[in-house]
Design an enzyme around this catalytic site. Structure first.
Site, PDB file in Angstrom:
ATOM      1  N   HIS A 118       0.676  -1.318   0.126  1.00 23.04           N
ATOM      2  CA  HIS A 118       0.060   0.333   0.130  1.00 23.04           C
ATOM      3  C   HIS A 118       0.883   1.297   0.055  1.00 23.04           C
ATOM      4  O   HIS A 118       0.485   2.218   0.477  1.00 23.04           O
ATOM      5  CB  HIS A 118      -0.964   0.172   1.353  1.00 23.04           C
ATOM      6  CG  HIS A 118      -2.013  -0.957   1.297  1.00 23.04           C
ATOM      7  ND1 HIS A 118      -2.873  -1.452   2.286  1.00 23.04           N
ATOM      8  CD2 HIS A 118      -2.207  -1.945   0.099  1.00 23.04           C
ATOM      9  CE1 HIS A 118      -3.773  -2.429   1.916  1.00 23.04           C
ATOM     10  NE2 HIS A 118      -3.319  -2.695   0.623  1.00 23.04           N
ATOM     11  N   CYS A 129       3.153  15.021 -13.660  1.00 19.44           N
ATOM     12  CA  CYS A 129       4.210  14.682 -14.278  1.00 19.44           C
ATOM     13  C   CYS A 129       5.121  13.462 -13.569  1.00 19.44           C
ATOM     14  O   CYS A 129       6.128  12.910 -14.062  1.00 19.44           O
ATOM     15  CB  CYS A 129       5.290  15.866 -14.545  1.00 19.44           C
ATOM     16  SG  CYS A 129       6.041  16.318 -12.879  1.00 19.44           S
ATOM     17  N   CYS A 146       3.704  20.605  -7.621  1.00 18.74           N
ATOM     18  CA  CYS A 146       5.240  20.612  -8.246  1.00 18.74           C
ATOM     19  C   CYS A 146       5.625  21.489  -9.186  1.00 18.74           C
ATOM     20  O   CYS A 146       4.848  22.456  -9.425  1.00 18.74           O
ATOM     21  CB  CYS A 146       4.793  18.968  -9.295  1.00 18.74           C
ATOM     22  SG  CYS A 146       6.005  18.720 -10.395  1.00 18.74           S
TER      23      CYS A 146
HETATM   24  N1  APR Z   1      -0.932  -7.244  17.975  1.00 17.72           N
HETATM   25  C1  APR Z   1      -1.488  -7.998  17.082  1.00 17.72           C
HETATM   26  N2  APR Z   1      -2.833  -7.691  16.519  1.00 17.72           N
HETATM   27  C2  APR Z   1      -3.142  -6.513  16.841  1.00 17.72           C
HETATM   28  C3  APR Z   1      -2.707  -5.704  17.723  1.00 17.72           C
HETATM   29  C4  APR Z   1      -1.519  -6.098  18.398  1.00 17.72           C
HETATM   30  N3  APR Z   1      -0.960  -5.473  19.381  1.00 17.72           N
HETATM   31  N4  APR Z   1      -3.611  -4.641  17.807  1.00 17.72           N
HETATM   32  C5  APR Z   1      -4.378  -4.437  17.056  1.00 17.72           C
HETATM   33  N5  APR Z   1      -4.491  -5.787  16.456  1.00 17.72           N
HETATM   34  C6  APR Z   1      -5.076  -6.202  15.225  1.00 17.72           C
HETATM   35  C7  APR Z   1      -6.630  -5.963  15.326  1.00 17.72           C
HETATM   36  O1  APR Z   1      -7.189  -6.993  16.148  1.00 17.72           O
HETATM   37  C8  APR Z   1      -6.995  -6.035  13.949  1.00 17.72           C
HETATM   38  O2  APR Z   1      -7.422  -7.268  13.680  1.00 17.72           O
HETATM   39  O3  APR Z   1      -4.717  -5.573  13.959  1.00 17.72           O
HETATM   40  C9  APR Z   1      -5.870  -5.609  13.098  1.00 17.72           C
HETATM   41  C10 APR Z   1      -5.690  -4.262  12.563  1.00 17.72           C
HETATM   42  O4  APR Z   1      -6.928  -4.319  11.339  1.00 17.72           O
HETATM   43  P1  APR Z   1      -6.980  -2.817  10.561  1.00 17.72           P
HETATM   44  O5  APR Z   1      -7.172  -1.728  11.530  1.00 17.72           O
HETATM   45  O6  APR Z   1      -8.077  -3.234   9.630  1.00 17.72           O
HETATM   46  O7  APR Z   1      -5.647  -2.923   9.748  1.00 17.72           O
HETATM   47  P2  APR Z   1      -5.178  -3.660   8.251  1.00 17.72           P
HETATM   48  O8  APR Z   1      -5.796  -5.021   8.563  1.00 17.72           O
HETATM   49  O9  APR Z   1      -3.975  -3.333   8.331  1.00 17.72           O
HETATM   50  O10 APR Z   1      -6.070  -2.786   7.331  1.00 17.72           O
HETATM   51  C11 APR Z   1      -5.704  -2.914   6.015  1.00 17.72           C
HETATM   52  O11 APR Z   1      -7.043  -1.058   5.048  1.00 17.72           O
HETATM   53  O12 APR Z   1      -7.695   1.033   5.512  1.00 17.72           O
HETATM   54  C12 APR Z   1      -6.891   0.057   4.923  1.00 17.72           C
HETATM   55  O13 APR Z   1      -4.835   1.054   3.629  1.00 17.72           O
HETATM   56  C13 APR Z   1      -5.452   0.525   4.904  1.00 17.72           C
HETATM   57  O14 APR Z   1      -3.460  -1.092   4.838  1.00 17.72           O
HETATM   58  C14 APR Z   1      -4.726  -0.710   5.474  1.00 17.72           C
HETATM   59  C15 APR Z   1      -5.701  -1.793   4.982  1.00 17.72           C
END
Ligand code: APR
Length: 246
Positions: A118, A129, A146
């Site tokens: 991402h 550009c 730019c």
């Molecule tokens: N250790 C492990 N897991 C954790 C912790 C922790 N300390 N804290 C939170 N989590 C878990 C949550 O339970 C959840 O399942 O991390 C996950 C975060 O999920 P999201 O917030 O949905 O993030 P992500 O999965 O990376 O989102 C994917 O969505 O908004 C877009 O581009 C953005 O890259 C992102 C994509």
């Protein structure tokens, strides 16, 4: 938590490890996650901040938000989970990080092979550009422009945009060829990134999820370790080191 013996044995016999990570791995570094009880998307709307038409409609607002996130990231540091993954490079031939995160923390922790699905908040480019501006861009409330007059945007993948093809192709190859595929700190609901879980599963890899709670994919993995990434990953490294008599 006691790491199950089967998990350690699978890791010890592996040639190639892939760590597929999401916002949860950076939560213990103080960087907010997107979903769940304190998620960013509970307060802010992705359609206003994280897509191209929102950017064209209101570039200053979008820049204000990314600038705010950049400040949080600059004040944060990699945590024990990032360092544990980097440490695995000492014991295994191939340790590949496939991250959905744009915070650069895996690189700062010392991981060498990183595919950024991402993008990366430290990079920016002109929408007209496509000149890249990777040095720190001063932001005084107005979206930077730019020299050609085009708007400069963060080099991150917004909703509805394609992933960088080279990064995704390399990530698919890694998921296809690895022996153990870790899924760390992701809700695994955003595609096509989340499809890598099924690519790894189909290829016969051993899937280990590390999350503080059950997710959409928990029933599709071989082992679901419930707990903080910053606690579980160092325990896994510890167990591997002990078995290898290091
Ligand atoms: N250790 C492990 N897991 C954790 C912790 C922790 N300390 N804290 C939170 N989590 C878990 C949550 O339970 C959840 O399942 O991390 C996950 C975060 O999920 P999201 O917030 O949905 O993030 P992500 O999965 O990376 O989102 C994917 O969505 O908004 C877009 O581009 C953005 O890259 C992102 C994509």
């Amino acid at each position: 938590m006691k790491i199950p013996e089967q998990v350690i044995q699978k890791i010890l016999s592996a040639r190639s490890l892939v760590f597929f990570t999401g916002a949860g791995i950076s939560a213990e570094s103080g960087i907010p996650i997107f979903r769940g009880k304190d998620g960013i998307w509970n307060k802010l709307k992705p359609e206003e901040l994280a897509n191209f038409s929102a950017f064209l409609r209101n570039p200053d607002l979008v820049w204000e938000w990314y600038n705010h996130r950049k400040q949080i990231i600059h004040e944060s540091k990699p945590n024990a989970a990032h360092y544990a993954i980097a440490r695995m490079q000492e014991y295994f031939n191939e340790v590949i990080v496939v991250t959905q995160n744009i915070d650069n923390l895996h690189r700062r922790a010392g991981s060498k092979i990183i595919y950024e699905l991402h993008g990366n908040i430290e990079r920016n480019y002109c929408v007209k550009c496509r000149t890249f501006y990777n040095e720190e861009l001063a932001f005084e409330g107005k979206a930077p422009v730019c020299k050609c007059g085009g708007l400069i945007r963060p080099d991150v993948v917004w909703f509805g945009e394609y992933l960088p093809q080279d990064q995704f192709t390399a990530s698919e190859e890694a998921a296809n060829n690895c022996d153990v595929f870790f899924i760390v700190g992701t809700s695994a609901v955003v595609y096509p990134a989340a499809s890598l879980v099924y690519t790894a599963r189909k290829s016969g890899a051993f899937l280990i999820e590390v999350n503080i709670e059950e997710t959409e994919i928990s029933r599709n993995v071989n082992e679901s370790l419930i707990g903080k990434a910053g606690e579980i990953l160092p325990q896994i490294v510890e167990a591997v080191m002990n078995k290898q008599g290091r």
